[in-house]
Scaffold this active site. Structure first.
Site, mmCIF file in Angstrom:
data_model
loop_
_atom_site.group_PDB
_atom_site.id
_atom_site.type_symbol
_atom_site.label_atom_id
_atom_site.label_comp_id
_atom_site.label_asym_id
_atom_site.label_seq_id
_atom_site.Cartn_x
_atom_site.Cartn_y
_atom_site.Cartn_z
ATOM 1 N N GLY A 153 -3.514 3.966 7.720
ATOM 2 C CA GLY A 153 -2.532 2.890 7.773
ATOM 3 C C GLY A 153 -2.040 2.718 9.205
ATOM 4 N N GLY A 191 -9.468 3.844 6.603
ATOM 5 C CA GLY A 191 -9.211 5.262 6.877
ATOM 6 C C GLY A 191 -7.752 5.582 7.125
ATOM 7 N N SER A 220 0.835 -1.203 0.000
ATOM 8 C CA SER A 220 0.000 0.000 0.000
ATOM 9 C C SER A 220 0.867 1.249 0.000
ATOM 10 C CB SER A 220 -0.916 0.017 1.221
ATOM 11 O OG SER A 220 -1.448 1.319 1.351
ATOM 12 N N MET A 229 -9.080 7.999 -0.681
ATOM 13 C CA MET A 229 -10.021 8.400 0.379
ATOM 14 C C MET A 229 -10.537 9.806 0.107
ATOM 15 S SD MET A 229 -8.029 6.977 3.726
ATOM 16 C CE MET A 229 -7.039 5.477 3.678
ATOM 17 N N ASP A 244 -6.675 -6.449 3.989
ATOM 18 C CA ASP A 244 -6.071 -5.120 4.028
ATOM 19 C C ASP A 244 -6.173 -4.544 5.439
ATOM 20 O OD1 ASP A 244 -5.236 -2.528 3.515
ATOM 21 O OD2 ASP A 244 -6.852 -2.046 2.125
ATOM 22 N N GLY A 245 -5.022 -4.319 6.051
ATOM 23 C CA GLY A 245 -4.974 -3.686 7.366
ATOM 24 C C GLY A 245 -4.240 -4.532 8.382
ATOM 25 N N GLY A 246 -3.079 -4.055 8.805
ATOM 26 C CA GLY A 246 -2.320 -4.750 9.843
ATOM 27 C C GLY A 246 -1.720 -6.071 9.399
ATOM 28 N N HIS A 293 -8.124 1.012 -4.547
ATOM 29 C CA HIS A 293 -9.106 0.780 -3.481
ATOM 30 C C HIS A 293 -9.828 2.090 -3.194
ATOM 31 C CE1 HIS A 293 -9.620 -0.343 1.098
ATOM 32 N NE2 HIS A 293 -10.774 -0.270 0.471
ATOM 33 N N MET A 314 -11.729 -5.973 4.752
ATOM 34 C CA MET A 314 -10.951 -5.040 5.583
ATOM 35 C C MET A 314 -10.662 -5.698 6.935
ATOM 36 S SD MET A 314 -10.338 -2.451 3.720
ATOM 37 C CE MET A 314 -9.426 -1.604 5.014
ATOM 38 N N GLY A 328 1.059 -2.074 3.995
ATOM 39 C CA GLY A 328 1.660 -0.751 3.885
ATOM 40 C C GLY A 328 2.874 -0.644 4.770
ATOM 41 N N MET A 383 -12.148 4.263 -1.310
ATOM 42 C CA MET A 383 -12.888 4.463 -0.056
ATOM 43 C C MET A 383 -13.583 5.809 -0.182
ATOM 44 S SD MET A 383 -9.981 2.964 2.463
ATOM 45 C CE MET A 383 -8.738 3.132 1.197
ATOM 46 N N ASP A 435 -4.673 3.557 -2.109
ATOM 47 C CA ASP A 435 -5.793 3.876 -1.224
ATOM 48 C C ASP A 435 -6.334 5.258 -1.526
ATOM 49 O OD1 ASP A 435 -6.072 1.580 0.545
ATOM 50 O OD2 ASP A 435 -4.007 2.036 1.122
ATOM 51 N N HIS A 482 -0.946 -1.280 -4.332
ATOM 52 C CA HIS A 482 -2.253 -0.930 -3.755
ATOM 53 C C HIS A 482 -2.351 0.576 -3.547
ATOM 54 C CE1 HIS A 482 -5.893 -2.040 -1.475
ATOM 55 N NE2 HIS A 482 -5.551 -1.089 -0.621
#
Ligand code: DX5
Ligand code: ZN
Length: 235
Positions: free
Chosen positions: A155, A153, A19, A48, A186-188, A77, A148, A208, A79, A46, A44
């Site tokens: 990283g 929202g 990301s 927003m 996606d996330g963590g 992606h 998700m 990311g 958002m 992001d 990726h």
């Protein structure tokens, strides 16, 4: 412009999509080169809008600028509250794949059709509170589901382990309805959480912080994620 959609990739392979949100924004071209050289499969992006999520990132002009510096598939992606309105601008800027949120305001079928009409592959993303059952009716006509594993929202948040059963549920549904479906998370995601999410059936990994800010470098980080290949169930 020739697209390189996610349908060009085998869903039985573990794929890494760093990301860009965690990159040094003052030096995007060399940051992208760095993860390309590290073995990233996709990039990726992001997007927003400060409305669907409480943060703002980048729009089509940034995508168009970095397009000249990368051969990677742009895994976009969105958002944003109104994805339908922005499908064309993001495709024209160089997106190869577009994922929109099921929780956005636009009609999912119309949005799917608009993305396809651009020659991009199509993904639907769901936030942590949205159940797997919400995507069932779309699985036969999309290429990817993005689960998700944090609230969208920002990283750098912690992986939500309670999303593991949701990933397993979607992989099981895909087995019946669309075996070629990519299940992306996606996330963590990092070298540790990957060991818990890939066995549930996730084959596309967004990371990311874990890639761009790896203390031992991006190549080692991408390798740790690719190493989960042996944990991916046969599907
Ligand atoms: C969050 C974004 C993610 C984010 C992941 O809303 O969708 O792609 O960049 O960042 P890490 O990997 O740092 O959790
Ligand atoms: Zn993302």
């Amino acid at each position: 412009m020739i697209k390189k959609p996610v349908t060009d990739f085998d869903a039985r392979r573990v794929l890494v999509s760093p990301s860009l949100l965690a990159a040094d924004f003052a030096d995007l071209a060399s940051e992208i080169k760095r993860v390309e050289a590290a073995g990233a499969d996709l990039l990726h992006l992001d997007i927003m809008d400060g409305h669907f999520v409480p943060n703002l990132t980048m729009g089509p002009p940034v995508i168009a600028a970095i397009r000249k510096h990368s051969i990677l598939t742009f895994d976009t992606h969105l958002m944003i509250t109104n994805p339908l309105k922005y499908v064309k601008p993001f495709s024209a800027a160089g997106a190869d794949h577009i994922t929109f949120h099921l929780e956005s305001d636009d009609n999912p079928d119309e949005t799917i059709r608009a993305i396809r009409a651009e020659g991009c592959s199509v993904g639907i993303s769901i936030k942590p509170a949205t159940p797997a059952s919400a995507v069932v009716n779309y699985l036969d006509r999309i290429d990817l589901v993005l689960v998700m594993t944090v609230e969208p929202g920002f990283g750098g948040q912690s992986f939500m382990a309670d999303m593991i059963p949701k990933v397993a549920e979607i992989r099981a549904l895909a087995g019946k309805l669309n075996p070629k479906l990519h299940v992306e998370v996606d996330g963590g995601i990092d070298g540790e959480t990957v060991k818990r999410i890939v066995p549930a059936g996730a084959n596309m990994l967004v990371a990311g912080t874990a890639v761009f800010r790896a203390p031992d470098g991006a190549q080692a980080a991408v390798e740790r994620l690719h190493n989960a290949q042996k944990l991916l169930p046969v599907h």
